[in-house]
Design a protein around this motif. Sequence first.
Motif, PDB file in Angstrom:
ATOM      1  N   ALA A  52      -4.615  20.755  25.656  1.00 54.67           N
ATOM      2  CA  ALA A  52      -5.530  19.609  25.722  1.00 54.67           C
ATOM      3  C   ALA A  52      -5.956  19.363  27.172  1.00 54.67           C
ATOM      4  O   ALA A  52      -7.132  19.115  27.445  1.00 54.67           O
ATOM      5  CB  ALA A  52      -4.875  18.372  25.130  1.00 54.67           C
ATOM      6  N   LYS A  53      -5.018  19.474  28.089  1.00 49.71           N
ATOM      7  CA  LYS A  53      -5.333  19.274  29.510  1.00 49.71           C
ATOM      8  C   LYS A  53      -6.259  20.380  30.024  1.00 49.71           C
ATOM      9  O   LYS A  53      -7.191  20.107  30.795  1.00 49.71           O
ATOM     10  CB  LYS A  53      -4.054  19.203  30.332  1.00 49.71           C
ATOM     11  N   ARG A  54      -6.029  21.622  29.586  1.00 50.52           N
ATOM     12  CA  ARG A  54      -6.932  22.719  29.970  1.00 50.52           C
ATOM     13  C   ARG A  54      -8.333  22.486  29.403  1.00 50.52           C
ATOM     14  O   ARG A  54      -9.335  22.713  30.083  1.00 50.52           O
ATOM     15  CB  ARG A  54      -6.393  24.062  29.470  1.00 50.52           C
ATOM     16  N   ASP A  55      -8.392  22.029  28.147  1.00 54.15           N
ATOM     17  CA  ASP A  55      -9.695  21.764  27.522  1.00 54.15           C
ATOM     18  C   ASP A  55     -10.455  20.669  28.260  1.00 54.15           C
ATOM     19  O   ASP A  55     -11.677  20.743  28.420  1.00 54.15           O
ATOM     20  CB  ASP A  55      -9.523  21.384  26.049  1.00 54.15           C
ATOM     21  N   VAL A  56      -9.744  19.642  28.724  1.00 51.63           N
ATOM     22  CA  VAL A  56     -10.391  18.562  29.475  1.00 51.63           C
ATOM     23  C   VAL A  56     -10.979  19.101  30.779  1.00 51.63           C
ATOM     24  O   VAL A  56     -12.080  18.723  31.165  1.00 51.63           O
ATOM     25  CB  VAL A  56      -9.405  17.395  29.731  1.00 51.63           C
ATOM     26  N   LYS A  57     -10.260  20.010  31.432  1.00 55.43           N
ATOM     27  CA  LYS A  57     -10.792  20.609  32.663  1.00 55.43           C
ATOM     28  C   LYS A  57     -12.048  21.413  32.375  1.00 55.43           C
ATOM     29  O   LYS A  57     -13.000  21.413  33.149  1.00 55.43           O
ATOM     30  CB  LYS A  57      -9.731  21.498  33.319  1.00 55.43           C
ATOM     31  N   GLN A  58     -12.041  22.108  31.243  1.00 56.31           N
ATOM     32  CA  GLN A  58     -13.204  22.914  30.860  1.00 56.31           C
ATOM     33  C   GLN A  58     -14.350  22.028  30.388  1.00 56.31           C
ATOM     34  O   GLN A  58     -15.506  22.305  30.666  1.00 56.31           O
ATOM     35  CB  GLN A  58     -12.807  23.879  29.743  1.00 56.31           C
ATOM     36  N   CYS A  59     -14.029  20.976  29.676  1.00 60.31           N
ATOM     37  CA  CYS A  59     -15.025  20.037  29.135  1.00 60.31           C
ATOM     38  C   CYS A  59     -15.033  18.812  30.043  1.00 60.31           C
ATOM     39  O   CYS A  59     -14.474  17.765  29.703  1.00 60.31           O
ATOM     40  CB  CYS A  59     -14.670  19.635  27.714  1.00 60.31           C
ATOM     41  N   LYS A  60     -15.642  18.937  31.166  1.00 59.94           N
ATOM     42  CA  LYS A  60     -15.563  17.909  32.205  1.00 59.94           C
ATOM     43  C   LYS A  60     -16.061  16.529  31.761  1.00 59.94           C
ATOM     44  O   LYS A  60     -15.738  15.526  32.377  1.00 59.94           O
ATOM     45  CB  LYS A  60     -16.326  18.379  33.431  1.00 59.94           C
ATOM     46  N   ASN A  61     -16.822  16.477  30.688  1.00 56.53           N
ATOM     47  CA  ASN A  61     -17.365  15.192  30.243  1.00 56.53           C
ATOM     48  C   ASN A  61     -16.413  14.429  29.315  1.00 56.53           C
ATOM     49  O   ASN A  61     -16.780  13.381  28.797  1.00 56.53           O
ATOM     50  CB  ASN A  61     -18.721  15.395  29.571  1.00 56.53           C
ATOM     51  N   PHE A  62     -15.183  14.924  29.112  1.00 52.99           N
ATOM     52  CA  PHE A  62     -14.220  14.252  28.236  1.00 52.99           C
ATOM     53  C   PHE A  62     -12.960  13.869  28.993  1.00 52.99           C
ATOM     54  O   PHE A  62     -12.484  14.617  29.842  1.00 52.99           O
ATOM     55  CB  PHE A  62     -13.802  15.162  27.071  1.00 52.99           C
ATOM     56  N   THR A  63     -12.417  12.724  28.621  1.00 47.61           N
ATOM     57  CA  THR A  63     -11.092  12.355  29.106  1.00 47.61           C
ATOM     58  C   THR A  63     -10.060  12.951  28.163  1.00 47.61           C
ATOM     59  O   THR A  63     -10.395  13.375  27.044  1.00 47.61           O
ATOM     60  CB  THR A  63     -10.918  10.825  29.128  1.00 47.61           C
ATOM     61  N   LEU A  64      -8.811  12.934  28.559  1.00 44.56           N
ATOM     62  CA  LEU A  64      -7.737  13.425  27.704  1.00 44.56           C
ATOM     63  C   LEU A  64      -7.663  12.584  26.431  1.00 44.56           C
ATOM     64  O   LEU A  64      -7.496  13.124  25.333  1.00 44.56           O
ATOM     65  CB  LEU A  64      -6.404  13.413  28.456  1.00 44.56           C
ATOM     66  N   ASP A  65      -7.823  11.268  26.564  1.00 46.31           N
ATOM     67  CA  ASP A  65      -7.791  10.394  25.389  1.00 46.31           C
ATOM     68  C   ASP A  65      -8.910  10.731  24.408  1.00 46.31           C
ATOM     69  O   ASP A  65      -8.699  10.763  23.201  1.00 46.31           O
ATOM     70  CB  ASP A  65      -7.894   8.921  25.793  1.00 46.31           C
ATOM     71  N   THR A  66     -10.094  11.002  24.935  1.00 49.39           N
ATOM     72  CA  THR A  66     -11.225  11.367  24.067  1.00 49.39           C
ATOM     73  C   THR A  66     -10.965  12.705  23.388  1.00 49.39           C
ATOM     74  O   THR A  66     -11.229  12.864  22.188  1.00 49.39           O
ATOM     75  CB  THR A  66     -12.535  11.432  24.874  1.00 49.39           C
ATOM     76  N   MET A  67     -10.428  13.662  24.125  1.00 45.96           N
ATOM     77  CA  MET A  67     -10.141  14.985  23.558  1.00 45.96           C
ATOM     78  C   MET A  67      -9.150  14.857  22.405  1.00 45.96           C
ATOM     79  O   MET A  67      -9.342  15.444  21.337  1.00 45.96           O
ATOM     80  CB  MET A  67      -9.591  15.912  24.645  1.00 45.96           C
ATOM     81  N   VAL A  68      -8.091  14.083  22.604  1.00 46.59           N
ATOM     82  CA  VAL A  68      -7.079  13.892  21.564  1.00 46.59           C
ATOM     83  C   VAL A  68      -7.674  13.150  20.367  1.00 46.59           C
ATOM     84  O   VAL A  68      -7.391  13.494  19.207  1.00 46.59           O
ATOM     85  CB  VAL A  68      -5.841  13.159  22.145  1.00 46.59           C
ATOM     86  N   LYS A  69      -8.522  12.175  20.626  1.00 50.15           N
ATOM     87  CA  LYS A  69      -9.201  11.455  19.538  1.00 50.15           C
ATOM     88  C   LYS A  69     -10.044  12.417  18.696  1.00 50.15           C
ATOM     89  O   LYS A  69     -10.000  12.383  17.463  1.00 50.15           O
ATOM     90  CB  LYS A  69     -10.080  10.347  20.124  1.00 50.15           C
TER      91      LYS A  69
END
Length: 163
Positions: A52-69
Amino acid sequence: MKLLVLVFISLTLNAQVGVLKKVVDGDTLYFTNDKCRILYIDTPESYRNKKAKRDVKQCKNFTLDTMVKMGKQSTVHAQTLVKVGKSYKYDVTGKDKYNRSLCVVYTSKGIFNELMVKDGYAMPYEKYVPSELKSKYHKLSKEAKQFNRGLWKNYNIDCIGKK
């Protein structure tokens, strides 16, 4: 056409039937005999973890909370396509680095892998989609985006599955 027939035949030779024990997330299902990583797709993680943290770095427009949601929404959608306690046919094509089976899962509504993309809750995992299926998965993703299906209603998930 011959290549698709050969792919179908080779997949059919590896067919399994199992009772679904758990929907872990949008791209991982546990059956009685296999922990299946769903082939050709990627979904956001539904828990705070390294991926999830790697995905947030790749998807710069998302926070970790948004990614998990988004991951939790993808998981809920997966649970509408397959039901715990029911039997499903699936094809195993190998193992991933975590020793999970790599699977194509068949439901009464169609191929789970494709439905998750079509419904807008997964993206094609570009690195792993075979060339003969790339146009199909691209089309499913493009239509999901065009019609604001699933996660596309509120998010631009183009960055998922790009690793």
